[in-house]
Design a protein around this motif. Structure first.
Motif, PDB file in Angstrom:
ATOM      1  N   ASP A   9      49.069  51.000  36.858  1.00 38.20           N
ATOM      2  CA  ASP A   9      49.613  50.743  35.515  1.00 38.20           C
ATOM      3  C   ASP A   9      51.007  50.141  35.578  1.00 38.20           C
ATOM      4  O   ASP A   9      51.363  49.291  34.758  1.00 38.20           O
ATOM      5  CB  ASP A   9      49.646  52.029  34.688  1.00 38.20           C
ATOM      6  N   TYR A  43      45.893  55.283  39.542  1.00 35.98           N
ATOM      7  CA  TYR A  43      45.908  54.591  38.252  1.00 35.98           C
ATOM      8  C   TYR A  43      47.308  54.491  37.666  1.00 35.98           C
ATOM      9  O   TYR A  43      47.677  53.474  37.081  1.00 35.98           O
ATOM     10  CB  TYR A  43      44.958  55.258  37.257  1.00 35.98           C
ATOM     11  N   GLN A  73      44.530  41.814  42.533  1.00 36.07           N
ATOM     12  CA  GLN A  73      44.229  43.247  42.538  1.00 36.07           C
ATOM     13  C   GLN A  73      45.190  43.905  43.510  1.00 36.07           C
ATOM     14  O   GLN A  73      45.331  43.446  44.647  1.00 36.07           O
ATOM     15  CB  GLN A  73      42.784  43.470  42.998  1.00 36.07           C
ATOM     16  N   GLU A  86      44.854  38.642  31.306  1.00 34.30           N
ATOM     17  CA  GLU A  86      43.750  39.498  30.881  1.00 34.30           C
ATOM     18  C   GLU A  86      43.513  40.541  31.970  1.00 34.30           C
ATOM     19  O   GLU A  86      43.340  40.198  33.136  1.00 34.30           O
ATOM     20  CB  GLU A  86      42.489  38.668  30.658  1.00 34.30           C
ATOM     21  N   VAL A  87      43.540  41.803  31.573  1.00 34.43           N
ATOM     22  CA  VAL A  87      43.277  42.895  32.504  1.00 34.43           C
ATOM     23  C   VAL A  87      41.783  43.151  32.519  1.00 34.43           C
ATOM     24  O   VAL A  87      41.163  43.284  31.465  1.00 34.43           O
ATOM     25  CB  VAL A  87      44.027  44.179  32.084  1.00 34.43           C
ATOM     26  N   GLY A  88      41.204  43.201  33.710  1.00 33.13           N
ATOM     27  CA  GLY A  88      39.794  43.501  33.867  1.00 33.13           C
ATOM     28  C   GLY A  88      39.609  44.794  34.632  1.00 33.13           C
ATOM     29  O   GLY A  88      40.578  45.425  35.071  1.00 33.13           O
ATOM     30  N   ALA A  89      38.381  45.181  34.804  1.00 30.54           N
ATOM     31  CA  ALA A  89      38.082  46.436  35.497  1.00 30.54           C
ATOM     32  C   ALA A  89      38.473  46.400  36.973  1.00 30.54           C
ATOM     33  O   ALA A  89      38.774  47.442  37.559  1.00 30.54           O
ATOM     34  CB  ALA A  89      36.594  46.751  35.373  1.00 30.54           C
ATOM     35  N   MET A  90      38.477  45.225  37.577  1.00 26.91           N
ATOM     36  CA  MET A  90      38.746  45.124  39.015  1.00 26.91           C
ATOM     37  C   MET A  90      39.966  44.269  39.367  1.00 26.91           C
ATOM     38  O   MET A  90      40.410  44.288  40.509  1.00 26.91           O
ATOM     39  CB  MET A  90      37.524  44.542  39.731  1.00 26.91           C
ATOM     40  N   GLU A  91      40.486  43.490  38.413  1.00 24.58           N
ATOM     41  CA  GLU A  91      41.629  42.631  38.691  1.00 24.58           C
ATOM     42  C   GLU A  91      42.266  42.188  37.387  1.00 24.58           C
ATOM     43  O   GLU A  91      41.672  42.318  36.316  1.00 24.58           O
ATOM     44  CB  GLU A  91      41.229  41.402  39.504  1.00 24.58           C
ATOM     45  N   THR A  92      43.457  41.669  37.504  1.00 25.63           N
ATOM     46  CA  THR A  92      44.164  41.073  36.376  1.00 25.63           C
ATOM     47  C   THR A  92      44.236  39.582  36.633  1.00 25.63           C
ATOM     48  O   THR A  92      44.556  39.153  37.743  1.00 25.63           O
ATOM     49  CB  THR A  92      45.575  41.669  36.239  1.00 25.63           C
TER      50      THR A  92
END
Length: 95
Positions: free
Chosen positions: A24, A20, A9, A38-44
């Protein structure tokens, strides 16, 4: 070297309305790297060889600064297993 999972993160120090857009840019680095991710709401989360993944994280930090961040806090998690570990095996039961 075994396949590992690295979750990270980035928290760029920029004006609130720019966060943001800068994050990005960091995600674009991962997308262009060719590794499974995989991109998640809090981390990749990424999957691959550890040294390569750490280089991707370093590049993600650099692009945050190039995009206007005065500094970047980065949180990294590593899941290592000598025989390797995949995101699919950990997520299969949820899909």
């Amino acid at each position: 070297m075994p396949v590992v999972n690295v979750g990270f993160q980035v928290l760029p120090k920029v004006a609130d309305d720019k966060v943001y857009a800068v994050v990005d840019k960091a995600i674009e680095v991962v997308q262009k790297s060719g590794v499974k991710y995989e991109v998640g709401a809090m981390e990749t989360v990424m999957e691959g060889e550890l040294d390569h993944l750490i280089e991707i994280v370093k590049k993600a930090q650099e692009v945050c600064v190039e995009a206007g961040a005065s500094e970047v806090m980065t949180y990294i998690k590593i899941h290592y297993r000598p025989e390797g570990v995949s995101m699919d095996e950990k997520l299969a039961k949820y899909r």
